[in-house]
Motif scaffolding. Structure first.
Motif, PDB file in Angstrom:
ATOM      1  N   ASP A 173       0.808  -1.294   0.058  1.00 38.56           N
ATOM      2  CA  ASP A 173      -0.204   0.083   0.013  1.00 38.56           C
ATOM      3  C   ASP A 173       0.926   1.346   0.004  1.00 38.56           C
ATOM      4  O   ASP A 173       0.400   2.283   0.026  1.00 38.56           O
ATOM      5  N   ARG A 174       2.115   1.044   0.133  1.00 39.23           N
ATOM      6  CA  ARG A 174       3.135   2.258  -0.070  1.00 39.23           C
ATOM      7  C   ARG A 174       4.134   1.853  -0.993  1.00 39.23           C
ATOM      8  O   ARG A 174       4.825   0.809  -0.745  1.00 39.23           O
ATOM      9  N   PHE A 175       4.839   3.147  -1.572  1.00 39.92           N
ATOM     10  CA  PHE A 175       5.775   2.882  -2.559  1.00 39.92           C
ATOM     11  C   PHE A 175       7.023   3.661  -2.036  1.00 39.92           C
ATOM     12  O   PHE A 175       6.615   4.879  -1.640  1.00 39.92           O
ATOM     13  N   LEU A 176       8.029   3.336  -2.393  1.00 44.11           N
ATOM     14  CA  LEU A 176       9.351   4.305  -2.306  1.00 44.11           C
ATOM     15  C   LEU A 176      10.062   4.110  -3.441  1.00 44.11           C
ATOM     16  O   LEU A 176       9.916   3.341  -4.196  1.00 44.11           O
ATOM     17  N   ALA A 177      10.976   5.278  -3.580  1.00 43.49           N
ATOM     18  CA  ALA A 177      11.791   5.435  -4.717  1.00 43.49           C
ATOM     19  C   ALA A 177      13.116   6.109  -4.196  1.00 43.49           C
ATOM     20  O   ALA A 177      13.210   6.938  -3.539  1.00 43.49           O
ATOM     21  N   GLU A 178      14.417   5.107  -4.595  1.00 42.96           N
ATOM     22  CA  GLU A 178      15.483   6.011  -3.725  1.00 42.96           C
ATOM     23  C   GLU A 178      16.110   6.587  -5.006  1.00 42.96           C
ATOM     24  O   GLU A 178      16.497   5.820  -6.030  1.00 42.96           O
ATOM     25  N   LEU A 179      16.568   7.821  -4.691  1.00 39.04           N
ATOM     26  CA  LEU A 179      17.394   8.469  -5.910  1.00 39.04           C
ATOM     27  C   LEU A 179      18.896   8.596  -5.649  1.00 39.04           C
ATOM     28  O   LEU A 179      19.214   8.771  -4.624  1.00 39.04           O
ATOM     29  N   ARG A 180      19.579   8.444  -6.715  1.00 45.31           N
ATOM     30  CA  ARG A 180      21.217   8.400  -6.423  1.00 45.31           C
ATOM     31  C   ARG A 180      21.353   9.724  -6.035  1.00 45.31           C
ATOM     32  O   ARG A 180      20.989  10.829  -6.351  1.00 45.31           O
ATOM     33  N   GLY A 181      22.445   9.801  -5.090  1.00 47.11           N
ATOM     34  CA  GLY A 181      22.802  10.942  -4.340  1.00 47.11           C
ATOM     35  C   GLY A 181      24.011  11.771  -5.085  1.00 47.11           C
ATOM     36  O   GLY A 181      24.454  10.924  -6.255  1.00 47.11           O
TER      37      GLY A 181
ATOM     38  N   PRO B  81      18.132  11.252  -1.512  1.00 44.83           N
ATOM     39  CA  PRO B  81      16.563  11.338  -0.949  1.00 44.83           C
ATOM     40  C   PRO B  81      15.965  10.252  -1.385  1.00 44.83           C
ATOM     41  O   PRO B  81      16.216   9.630  -2.340  1.00 44.83           O
ATOM     42  N   THR B  82      15.162   9.671  -0.473  1.00 44.05           N
ATOM     43  CA  THR B  82      14.197   8.265  -0.521  1.00 44.05           C
ATOM     44  C   THR B  82      12.921   9.089  -0.707  1.00 44.05           C
ATOM     45  O   THR B  82      12.339   9.652   0.420  1.00 44.05           O
ATOM     46  N   MET B  83      12.076   8.889  -1.695  1.00 43.34           N
ATOM     47  CA  MET B  83      10.850   9.485  -2.090  1.00 43.34           C
ATOM     48  C   MET B  83       9.956   8.254  -1.710  1.00 43.34           C
ATOM     49  O   MET B  83      10.035   7.305  -1.776  1.00 43.34           O
ATOM     50  N   VAL B  84       8.507   8.757  -1.024  1.00 42.50           N
ATOM     51  CA  VAL B  84       7.578   7.724  -0.450  1.00 42.50           C
ATOM     52  C   VAL B  84       6.138   8.277  -0.946  1.00 42.50           C
ATOM     53  O   VAL B  84       5.801   9.545  -1.272  1.00 42.50           O
ATOM     54  N   ALA B  85       5.311   7.434  -1.258  1.00 43.75           N
ATOM     55  CA  ALA B  85       3.850   7.584  -1.961  1.00 43.75           C
ATOM     56  C   ALA B  85       2.974   6.715  -1.286  1.00 43.75           C
ATOM     57  O   ALA B  85       3.522   5.289  -1.396  1.00 43.75           O
ATOM     58  N   GLU B  86       1.580   6.927  -1.301  1.00 44.59           N
ATOM     59  CA  GLU B  86       0.683   5.803  -1.000  1.00 44.59           C
ATOM     60  C   GLU B  86       0.532   5.388  -2.345  1.00 44.59           C
ATOM     61  O   GLU B  86       0.379   6.081  -3.188  1.00 44.59           O
ATOM     62  N   THR B  87       0.432   4.000  -2.463  1.00 42.84           N
ATOM     63  CA  THR B  87       0.193   3.435  -3.883  1.00 42.84           C
ATOM     64  C   THR B  87      -1.153   3.952  -4.601  1.00 42.84           C
ATOM     65  O   THR B  87      -0.892   4.569  -5.902  1.00 42.84           O
ATOM     66  N   ASP B  88      -2.030   3.784  -3.876  1.00 47.59           N
ATOM     67  CA  ASP B  88      -3.360   4.445  -4.758  1.00 47.59           C
ATOM     68  C   ASP B  88      -3.612   5.610  -4.804  1.00 47.59           C
ATOM     69  O   ASP B  88      -4.310   6.262  -5.383  1.00 47.59           O
ATOM     70  N   HIS B  89      -2.572   6.467  -4.431  1.00 47.19           N
ATOM     71  CA  HIS B  89      -2.526   7.952  -4.587  1.00 47.19           C
ATOM     72  C   HIS B  89      -1.477   8.568  -5.604  1.00 47.19           C
ATOM     73  O   HIS B  89      -1.419   9.671  -5.957  1.00 47.19           O
ATOM     74  N   ILE B  90      -0.695   7.654  -6.068  1.00 47.45           N
ATOM     75  CA  ILE B  90       0.381   7.767  -7.095  1.00 47.45           C
ATOM     76  C   ILE B  90      -0.699   8.339  -8.498  1.00 47.45           C
ATOM     77  O   ILE B  90      -1.506   7.603  -8.877  1.00 47.45           O
ATOM     78  N   ILE B  91      -0.263   9.320  -8.895  1.00 47.71           N
ATOM     79  CA  ILE B  91      -1.248   9.750  -9.898  1.00 47.71           C
ATOM     80  C   ILE B  91      -1.504   8.854 -11.083  1.00 47.71           C
ATOM     81  O   ILE B  91      -2.628   8.859 -11.656  1.00 47.71           O
ATOM     82  N   SER B  92      -0.540   8.441 -11.518  1.00 47.98           N
ATOM     83  CA  SER B  92      -0.552   7.658 -12.813  1.00 47.98           C
ATOM     84  C   SER B  92      -1.134   5.877 -12.637  1.00 47.98           C
ATOM     85  O   SER B  92      -2.103   5.600 -13.395  1.00 47.98           O
ATOM     86  N   VAL B  93      -1.288   5.635 -11.210  1.00 46.57           N
ATOM     87  CA  VAL B  93      -2.192   4.334 -10.628  1.00 46.57           C
ATOM     88  C   VAL B  93      -3.632   5.025 -10.789  1.00 46.57           C
ATOM     89  O   VAL B  93      -4.418   4.580 -11.145  1.00 46.57           O
ATOM     90  N   ALA B  94      -3.806   6.037  -9.893  1.00 47.66           N
ATOM     91  CA  ALA B  94      -5.211   6.319  -9.496  1.00 47.66           C
ATOM     92  C   ALA B  94      -5.976   7.051 -10.817  1.00 47.66           C
ATOM     93  O   ALA B  94      -6.999   6.728 -10.800  1.00 47.66           O
ATOM     94  N   HIS B  95      -5.141   7.649 -11.849  1.00 43.49           N
ATOM     95  CA  HIS B  95      -5.952   8.155 -12.852  1.00 43.49           C
ATOM     96  C   HIS B  95      -5.998   7.405 -14.152  1.00 43.49           C
ATOM     97  O   HIS B  95      -6.446   7.924 -15.169  1.00 43.49           O
TER      98      HIS B  95
END
Length: 342
Positions: free
Chosen positions: A159-167, A259-273
């Motif tokens: 129900d939650r996604f993360l994305a790690e970006l290279r520093g 940075p490590t970015m986080v979002a609720e899966t069902d709130h990710i724009i491309s998933v929800a829309h």
């Protein structure tokens, strides 16, 4: 339009290896190690072959292929659940304020605390595009194809996604954050630590890294100023993640401080829309329709590409696509797909 996304398969390893050699280091999910990439493709094929729709310790590797030449020019990955076989470590950036009435002083300090808060999340990562093909929105196609795959296989992800970006990494492959912190406890270069992490995982972090918080004021300025900042090449990816609804929430990578970015899966724009649709028989004429990302197929049969799209009526599920996209996606009349505007 002559590019498509598909699952990686046996035989793609050397193409992935060629891409890995172009990353410049710090790209844990795409190590320049052929055996490691072969193992990852095998693991990915096992995930695409799994019939049970459940959140498992799977990785799904996608590739961006030129439809005519078959050349693989990019890749992206989805990890269904992190922290299963070994802890998933992050630093959490927080602050502590103290006051002294006697001295009439108030001091706020930042701290980095080792945490496993993000265990159990799903992860999007490993997105890399060949430098010669960073035009025409191909990076966006790679990124959004992952979300459409998630949409089509929602039960397989948390129900939650993360994305790690290279520093931040300098031109010599050194990480100011690692040199100012990790190197003090491990006695190895960033490149050595990053390679070890990509091949064997980061369990050695818990063996040697102190458990207590690190006060950032004790770090050299070169390390402090890069905390939570992405590598220059990762800034477009960070902007795309933010547009999808991801935020940093104070989490940073334990190796390079990215940075490590986080979002609720069902709130990710491309998933929800993303909308579901069925292909109409007649193809669009050249120049008609709205440019969109379209995906179809289940698991091993998943495919995605850009397409020009036209609804016969507003909110209709009967959709027409241009012929090139229909051929690229191997669609026939009545087939189902999902789509999102570019």
């Amino acid at each position: 339009m002559s590019y498509k996304i598909r699952p990686a398969r046996a035989g793609d390893e050397r193409s992935l290896y060629a891409l890995a050699q172009l990353t410049g280091g710090g790209f844990t999910n795409l190590p320049p190690d052929l055996k490691a990439l072969e193992a990852k493709v095998v693991r990915s094929n096992e995930a695409f072959s799994e019939t049970e729709d459940a959140v498992r310790d799977h990785v799904y590797v996608l590739v961006l292929e030129h439809s005519d030449s078959g050349q693989i020019v990019g890749t992206a990955q989805i990890f269904a659940k992190v922290g299963v076989k070994q802890p998933f470590y992050s630093y959490r950036l927080s602050q502590l304020t103290k006051t002294s009435p006697e001295l009439d002083q108030r001091i706020t300090t930042q701290m980095l605390t080792l945490t496993t808060d993000l265990e159990g999340c799903s992860e999007v990562g490993g997105l890399f595009l060949h430098p010669d093909h960073r035009t025409g929105g191909l990076g966006l196609l790679l990124a959004r194809s992952r979300y459409l795959f998630i949409k089509l296989h929602r039960a397989r992800f948390a129900d939650r996604f993360l994305a790690e970006l290279r520093g931040v990494i300098d031109e010599n492959g050194k990480s100011p954050f690692w040199d100012g912190l990790g190197n003090k406890f491990f006695g190895m270069s960033f490149q050595e630590a990053d390679y070890l992490n990509s091949i064997k995982g980061n369990h050695f972090i818990s063996d040697l890294m102190p458990d207590y918080p690190i006060y950032t004021a004790l770090l050299p300025e070169s390390a402090r100023e890069v905390i939570g900042h992405p590598h220059t090449s990762g800034r477009p990816a960070m902007r795309m993640l933010q547009k999808e609804g991801f935020s940093s929430n104070g989490y940073v990578d334990i190796f390079d401080g990215g940075p490590t970015m986080v979002a609720e899966t069902d709130h990710i724009i491309s998933v929800a829309h993303a909308k579901e649709a069925t292909l109409e028989t007649a193809a669009l004429n050249e120049g008609e329709g709205q440019l969109s990302v379209v995906a179809t197929g289940r698991l091993k049969d998943f495919r995605a590409s850009y397409a020009f799209l036209s609804e016969e009526k507003k909110d209709s599920i009967q959709i027409r696509l241009n012929k090139e996209a229909i051929d690229n996606l191997q669609l026939t009349s009545g087939d189902n797909f999902v789509h999102i505007p570019r």
